[in-house]
Design a protein around this motif. Structure first.
Motif, PDB file in Angstrom:
ATOM      1  N   ALA A   1     -26.652 -87.540 -11.752  1.00 39.66           N
ATOM      2  CA  ALA A   1     -25.893 -88.264 -10.726  1.00 39.66           C
ATOM      3  C   ALA A   1     -24.599 -87.541 -10.426  1.00 39.66           C
ATOM      4  CB  ALA A   1     -25.606 -89.688 -11.209  1.00 39.66           C
TER       5      ALA A   1
ATOM      6  N   GLY B   1     -22.291 -90.705  -9.575  1.00 37.95           N
ATOM      7  CA  GLY B   1     -22.822 -92.044  -9.419  1.00 37.95           C
ATOM      8  C   GLY B   1     -22.605 -92.882 -10.659  1.00 37.95           C
TER       9      GLY B   1
ATOM     10  N   PHE C   1     -24.104 -90.125  -3.537  1.00 38.23           N
ATOM     11  CA  PHE C   1     -25.567 -90.132  -3.514  1.00 38.23           C
ATOM     12  C   PHE C   1     -26.083 -89.149  -2.462  1.00 38.23           C
ATOM     13  CE2 PHE C   1     -23.930 -94.159  -4.890  1.00 38.23           C
ATOM     14  CZ  PHE C   1     -24.699 -94.468  -6.003  1.00 38.23           C
TER      15      PHE C   1
ATOM     16  N   ASP D   1     -29.605 -89.258  -8.609  1.00 34.77           N
ATOM     17  CA  ASP D   1     -28.818 -89.320  -7.384  1.00 34.77           C
ATOM     18  C   ASP D   1     -28.712 -87.986  -6.668  1.00 34.77           C
ATOM     19  OD1 ASP D   1     -28.415 -91.978  -7.926  1.00 34.77           O
ATOM     20  OD2 ASP D   1     -26.491 -91.668  -8.913  1.00 34.77           O
TER      21      ASP D   1
ATOM     22  N   GLN E   1     -30.405 -98.736   0.499  1.00 27.81           N
ATOM     23  CA  GLN E   1     -31.331 -98.189  -0.481  1.00 27.81           C
ATOM     24  C   GLN E   1     -32.687 -98.876  -0.439  1.00 27.81           C
ATOM     25  OE1 GLN E   1     -28.829 -98.637  -3.933  1.00 27.81           O
ATOM     26  NE2 GLN E   1     -29.935-100.445  -4.614  1.00 27.81           N
TER      27      GLN E   1
ATOM     28  N   ASP F   1     -30.699 -98.294  -8.230  1.00 23.93           N
ATOM     29  CA  ASP F   1     -30.299 -97.160  -9.062  1.00 23.93           C
ATOM     30  C   ASP F   1     -31.174 -97.012 -10.306  1.00 23.93           C
ATOM     31  OD1 ASP F   1     -28.328 -97.078  -7.206  1.00 23.93           O
ATOM     32  OD2 ASP F   1     -26.660 -97.367  -8.576  1.00 23.93           O
TER      33      ASP F   1
END
Length: 299
Positions: A3, A6, A229, A257, A272, A276
Protein backbone atom coordinates in the motif's frame (compact mmCIF):
# COMPACT_ATOMS: atom_id res chain seq x y z
CA UNK A 1 2.63 -5.30 -3.82
CA UNK A 2 1.60 -3.32 -0.79
CA UNK A 3 0.00 0.00 0.00
CA UNK A 4 1.52 3.34 -1.04
CA UNK A 5 0.42 5.14 2.08
CA UNK A 6 -2.87 3.32 2.48
CA UNK A 7 -4.45 2.13 5.68
CA UNK A 8 -2.36 -0.77 6.89
CA UNK A 9 -2.97 -3.79 9.00
CA UNK A 10 0.51 -4.34 10.41
CA UNK A 11 0.38 -4.10 14.16
CA UNK A 12 -2.46 -1.59 13.97
CA UNK A 13 -0.32 0.97 12.19
CA UNK A 14 -1.67 3.12 9.42
CA UNK A 15 0.18 4.09 6.28
CA UNK A 16 0.77 7.51 7.76
CA UNK A 17 3.08 6.17 10.49
CA UNK A 18 4.47 2.95 9.04
CA UNK A 19 7.86 3.71 7.49
CA UNK A 20 7.56 0.64 5.25
CA UNK A 21 4.88 2.34 3.16
CA UNK A 22 6.96 4.43 0.78
CA UNK A 23 5.18 3.92 -2.55
CA UNK A 24 8.39 2.59 -4.15
CA UNK A 25 6.51 -0.33 -5.69
CA UNK A 26 4.95 1.91 -8.32
CA UNK A 27 8.32 3.37 -9.33
CA UNK A 28 9.93 -0.08 -9.44
CA UNK A 29 7.15 -1.48 -11.62
CA UNK A 30 7.36 1.48 -13.98
CA UNK A 31 11.14 1.06 -14.21
CA UNK A 32 10.78 -2.48 -15.56
CA UNK A 33 8.22 -1.39 -18.14
CA UNK A 34 4.87 -1.80 -16.40
CA UNK A 35 1.91 0.38 -17.30
CA UNK A 36 1.13 2.69 -14.42
CA UNK A 37 -2.38 4.07 -14.74
CA UNK A 38 -1.97 7.53 -13.26
CA UNK A 39 -5.63 8.26 -13.93
CA UNK A 40 -6.47 5.70 -11.25
CA UNK A 41 -4.49 7.51 -8.55
CA UNK A 42 -6.47 9.08 -5.76
CA UNK A 43 -6.18 9.97 -2.10
CA UNK A 44 -9.29 8.95 -0.21
CA UNK A 45 -10.17 11.83 2.06
CA UNK A 46 -11.90 11.45 5.40
CA UNK A 47 -13.93 14.06 7.19
CA UNK A 48 -15.12 15.61 9.30
CA UNK A 49 -12.57 14.09 11.67
CA UNK A 50 -13.23 15.00 15.27
CA UNK A 51 -12.53 12.48 17.98
CA UNK A 52 -12.93 14.30 21.28
CA UNK A 53 -12.61 12.21 24.42
CA UNK A 54 -15.78 13.75 25.78
CA UNK A 55 -18.79 11.48 25.35
CA UNK A 56 -21.04 14.54 25.07
CA UNK A 57 -19.01 16.17 22.31
CA UNK A 58 -18.69 12.85 20.43
CA UNK A 59 -22.44 12.38 20.57
CA UNK A 60 -23.46 15.95 19.78
CA UNK A 61 -21.45 16.24 16.56
CA UNK A 62 -23.47 13.30 15.21
CA UNK A 63 -26.84 14.86 15.90
CA UNK A 64 -28.88 17.11 13.61
CA UNK A 65 -29.22 19.75 16.32
CA UNK A 66 -25.76 21.28 15.86
CA UNK A 67 -24.94 23.85 13.26
CA UNK A 68 -21.65 23.53 11.39
CA UNK A 69 -19.66 26.56 10.31
CA UNK A 70 -16.37 27.08 8.50
CA UNK A 71 -13.63 29.60 9.29
CA UNK A 72 -15.66 32.23 7.45
CA UNK A 73 -18.32 31.76 10.10
CA UNK A 74 -20.85 30.42 7.61
CA UNK A 75 -22.86 27.22 7.37
CA UNK A 76 -22.17 24.99 4.37
CA UNK A 77 -24.10 21.75 4.95
CA UNK A 78 -27.41 20.43 6.22
CA UNK A 79 -26.21 19.12 9.56
CA UNK A 80 -24.76 16.81 10.62
CA UNK A 81 -22.00 16.47 8.03
CA UNK A 82 -21.30 13.00 9.46
CA UNK A 83 -24.61 11.91 7.93
CA UNK A 84 -22.87 11.84 4.54
CA UNK A 85 -20.27 9.37 5.77
CA UNK A 86 -16.62 10.15 6.39
CA UNK A 87 -15.48 9.62 2.79
CA UNK A 88 -18.03 11.78 0.99
CA UNK A 89 -17.83 14.18 3.90
CA UNK A 90 -14.09 14.44 3.43
CA UNK A 91 -14.49 16.08 0.04
CA UNK A 92 -16.99 18.55 1.48
CA UNK A 93 -14.55 19.28 4.31
CA UNK A 94 -11.76 19.83 1.76
CA UNK A 95 -13.70 22.67 0.17
CA UNK A 96 -13.75 24.66 3.42
CA UNK A 97 -11.03 27.19 4.33
CA UNK A 98 -8.05 25.30 5.78
CA UNK A 99 -10.29 22.19 5.58
CA UNK A 100 -11.68 23.02 9.04
CA UNK A 101 -15.15 23.22 10.48
CA UNK A 102 -16.78 23.74 13.85
CA UNK A 103 -19.93 22.13 15.26
CA UNK A 104 -21.79 24.60 17.46
CA UNK A 105 -24.27 23.68 20.18
CA UNK A 106 -25.63 24.95 23.49
CA UNK A 107 -27.82 23.94 26.43
CA UNK A 108 -30.95 24.00 24.26
CA UNK A 109 -29.53 21.63 21.67
CA UNK A 110 -28.03 19.28 24.27
CA UNK A 111 -31.46 18.95 25.86
CA UNK A 112 -33.07 18.39 22.44
CA UNK A 113 -30.50 15.72 21.54
CA UNK A 114 -31.10 13.95 24.85
CA UNK A 115 -34.86 13.84 24.25
CA UNK A 116 -34.22 12.71 20.66
CA UNK A 117 -32.03 9.87 21.87
CA UNK A 118 -34.67 8.76 24.40
CA UNK A 119 -37.32 8.86 21.68
CA UNK A 120 -35.21 6.69 19.36
CA UNK A 121 -34.44 4.23 22.17
CA UNK A 122 -38.16 3.96 22.88
CA UNK A 123 -38.88 3.24 19.22
CA UNK A 124 -41.08 6.29 18.85
CA UNK A 125 -38.84 8.37 16.57
CA UNK A 126 -37.25 7.58 13.22
CA UNK A 127 -33.47 7.65 13.31
CA UNK A 128 -32.98 9.30 9.93
CA UNK A 129 -30.40 12.02 10.60
CA UNK A 130 -27.79 10.45 12.87
CA UNK A 131 -26.46 7.13 14.05
CA UNK A 132 -28.13 5.61 17.10
CA UNK A 133 -26.43 6.91 20.21
CA UNK A 134 -26.67 4.21 22.89
CA UNK A 135 -25.20 5.35 26.19
CA UNK A 136 -22.95 2.27 26.25
CA UNK A 137 -21.12 3.47 23.14
CA UNK A 138 -20.81 7.14 22.23
CA UNK A 139 -24.23 8.42 23.22
CA UNK A 140 -25.20 11.10 25.63
CA UNK A 141 -25.27 10.21 29.32
CA UNK A 142 -28.78 9.60 30.57
CA UNK A 143 -29.10 12.68 32.79
CA UNK A 144 -28.17 16.34 32.45
CA UNK A 145 -26.09 16.14 35.63
CA UNK A 146 -23.88 13.47 34.02
CA UNK A 147 -23.64 15.56 30.85
CA UNK A 148 -22.41 18.56 32.81
CA UNK A 149 -19.86 16.41 34.66
CA UNK A 150 -18.54 15.02 31.36
CA UNK A 151 -18.22 18.50 29.86
CA UNK A 152 -16.41 19.91 32.89
CA UNK A 153 -14.04 16.95 33.03
CA UNK A 154 -12.86 17.08 29.43
CA UNK A 155 -13.02 20.81 28.69
CA UNK A 156 -10.33 21.36 31.31
CA UNK A 157 -7.85 19.54 29.04
CA UNK A 158 -9.45 20.02 25.64
CA UNK A 159 -6.20 20.63 23.77
CA UNK A 160 -7.65 23.08 21.27
CA UNK A 161 -10.40 20.87 19.83
CA UNK A 162 -13.27 21.55 22.26
CA UNK A 163 -14.38 25.02 23.32
CA UNK A 164 -16.80 26.60 25.78
CA UNK A 165 -17.90 30.22 26.13
CA UNK A 166 -20.54 32.26 27.94
CA UNK A 167 -21.35 34.32 24.84
CA UNK A 168 -21.35 33.71 21.10
CA UNK A 169 -18.92 36.62 20.68
CA UNK A 170 -16.47 34.94 23.05
CA UNK A 171 -16.92 31.60 21.28
CA UNK A 172 -16.16 33.20 17.91
CA UNK A 173 -12.93 34.61 19.33
CA UNK A 174 -11.91 31.28 20.85
CA UNK A 175 -12.38 29.24 17.68
CA UNK A 176 -11.02 31.94 15.38
CA UNK A 177 -13.87 32.27 12.89
CA UNK A 178 -15.04 35.48 11.23
CA UNK A 179 -16.98 37.00 14.11
CA UNK A 180 -19.30 39.22 12.09
CA UNK A 181 -20.35 36.37 9.79
CA UNK A 182 -20.61 33.95 12.70
CA UNK A 183 -22.97 36.16 14.68
CA UNK A 184 -25.06 36.81 11.57
CA UNK A 185 -25.18 33.05 10.88
CA UNK A 186 -26.47 32.38 14.40
CA UNK A 187 -28.97 35.25 14.20
CA UNK A 188 -30.34 33.96 10.89
CA UNK A 189 -30.45 30.39 12.15
CA UNK A 190 -32.32 31.30 15.32
CA UNK A 191 -34.81 33.36 13.31
CA UNK A 192 -35.34 30.40 10.99
CA UNK A 193 -35.88 28.15 14.01
CA UNK A 194 -38.63 30.51 15.17
CA UNK A 195 -40.21 30.36 11.71
CA UNK A 196 -39.84 26.58 11.56
CA UNK A 197 -38.06 26.79 8.20
CA UNK A 198 -34.32 26.62 7.51
CA UNK A 199 -33.86 28.87 4.49
CA UNK A 200 -30.06 28.40 4.33
CA UNK A 201 -29.39 24.65 4.42
CA UNK A 202 -32.98 23.34 4.55
CA UNK A 203 -32.72 21.29 7.71
CA UNK A 204 -35.93 19.52 8.67
CA UNK A 205 -38.27 21.40 10.97
CA UNK A 206 -38.06 18.78 13.75
CA UNK A 207 -34.36 19.49 14.18
CA UNK A 208 -34.55 23.29 14.29
CA UNK A 209 -33.68 24.21 17.85
CA UNK A 210 -32.37 27.74 18.53
CA UNK A 211 -28.82 28.11 19.80
CA UNK A 212 -29.27 30.92 22.31
CA UNK A 213 -28.92 29.41 25.79
CA UNK A 214 -25.41 29.64 27.29
CA UNK A 215 -22.96 28.18 27.80
CA UNK A 216 -22.09 27.67 24.15
CA UNK A 217 -19.83 24.92 22.83
CA UNK A 218 -17.81 24.24 19.70
CA UNK A 219 -16.06 21.11 18.46
CA UNK A 220 -13.34 21.47 15.84
CA UNK A 221 -13.19 19.04 12.91
CA UNK A 222 -10.47 18.70 10.32
CA UNK A 223 -9.49 16.63 7.31
CA UNK A 224 -7.74 13.27 7.25
CA UNK A 225 -7.04 10.59 4.68
CA UNK A 226 -7.37 6.84 4.34
CA UNK A 227 -4.26 6.76 2.15
CA UNK A 228 -3.24 6.71 -1.50
CA UNK A 229 -4.65 4.24 -4.01
CA UNK A 230 -4.13 3.19 -7.61
CA UNK A 231 -1.19 2.32 -9.80
CA UNK A 232 -0.16 -0.66 -11.90
CA UNK A 233 -2.64 -2.14 -14.37
CA UNK A 234 -3.04 -5.89 -13.72
CA UNK A 235 -4.94 -8.80 -15.23
CA UNK A 236 -7.24 -11.14 -13.22
CA UNK A 237 -4.17 -13.14 -12.14
CA UNK A 238 -2.61 -9.96 -10.72
CA UNK A 239 0.12 -9.99 -13.38
CA UNK A 240 1.30 -6.56 -14.51
CA UNK A 241 0.73 -5.25 -18.02
CA UNK A 242 3.50 -3.73 -20.06
CA UNK A 243 3.37 -0.09 -21.06
CA UNK A 244 1.68 -1.12 -24.33
CA UNK A 245 -1.34 -2.18 -22.20
CA UNK A 246 -1.67 -5.44 -24.16
CA UNK A 247 1.22 -7.70 -23.21
CA UNK A 248 2.19 -8.89 -19.74
CA UNK A 249 5.49 -8.59 -17.89
CA UNK A 250 6.89 -12.02 -17.10
CA UNK A 251 7.17 -12.73 -13.40
CA UNK A 252 5.79 -9.40 -12.16
CA UNK A 253 2.70 -9.56 -9.97
CA UNK A 254 1.22 -6.58 -8.14
CA UNK A 255 -1.11 -6.62 -5.15
CA UNK A 256 -2.88 -4.34 -2.70
CA UNK A 257 -3.23 -0.61 -3.17
CA UNK A 258 -0.47 -0.54 -5.83
CA UNK A 259 -2.74 -2.45 -8.22
CA UNK A 260 -5.61 -1.02 -10.21
CA UNK A 261 -8.94 -2.73 -10.60
CA UNK A 262 -10.79 -2.46 -7.33
CA UNK A 263 -11.90 1.15 -7.47
CA UNK A 264 -12.84 3.98 -9.80
CA UNK A 265 -11.27 7.39 -9.38
CA UNK A 266 -14.12 9.77 -10.11
CA UNK A 267 -12.51 13.18 -10.18
CA UNK A 268 -10.25 12.10 -7.34
CA UNK A 269 -13.10 10.56 -5.34
CA UNK A 270 -12.54 6.86 -4.71
CA UNK A 271 -15.55 4.66 -5.50
CA UNK A 272 -14.52 1.15 -4.56
CA UNK A 273 -15.82 -2.14 -5.90
CA UNK A 274 -14.06 -4.18 -3.21
CA UNK A 275 -13.16 -2.95 0.24
CA UNK A 276 -9.58 -2.69 1.49
CA UNK A 277 -9.39 -5.93 3.46
CA UNK A 278 -11.12 -8.06 0.80
CA UNK A 279 -8.79 -6.71 -1.86
CA UNK A 280 -5.71 -7.29 0.30
CA UNK A 281 -6.60 -10.93 0.91
CA UNK A 282 -7.84 -11.76 -2.58
CA UNK A 283 -5.11 -9.98 -4.53
CA UNK A 284 -2.42 -11.44 -2.28
CA UNK A 285 -3.84 -14.94 -2.61
CA UNK A 286 -4.09 -14.71 -6.38
CA UNK A 287 -0.62 -13.24 -6.78
CA UNK A 288 0.95 -15.75 -4.41
CA UNK A 289 -0.71 -18.68 -6.15
CA UNK A 290 0.38 -17.51 -9.58
CA UNK A 291 3.91 -16.65 -8.49
CA UNK A 292 4.29 -20.15 -7.04
CA UNK A 293 3.07 -21.64 -10.33
CA UNK A 294 5.43 -19.41 -12.30
CA UNK A 295 8.43 -20.41 -10.18
CA UNK A 296 7.49 -24.08 -10.38
CA UNK A 297 7.33 -23.87 -14.18
CA UNK A 298 10.78 -22.25 -14.20
CA UNK A 299 12.23 -25.15 -12.25
Amino acid sequence: GGAPGGQGGQGGQSGHTNSNYTGDGVALAEKVGAFVDYNSFCIRLMGPMSMPQSKVFSAMVQTPFVITVNLNGKRFVCEPLTHMGIFAGGHVQLDQPNAKSYDIFDQNTIAAALEYQKCIDAGKCDDDRSAPLPEAKTGLPAAMEEITKDLDQYLANAGGSMFKADTLEELADKIGVNKKNFLETLKTYNEDCAKGMDLVCFKEKDYLVPINKPPFYASQSSLSTDGAFGGVRVNPEMQAYKADRRNLIEGLYVTGDFATGRHISLGGVKLQVLNDLSWAFSSGFLAGTNVAKYLKDLG
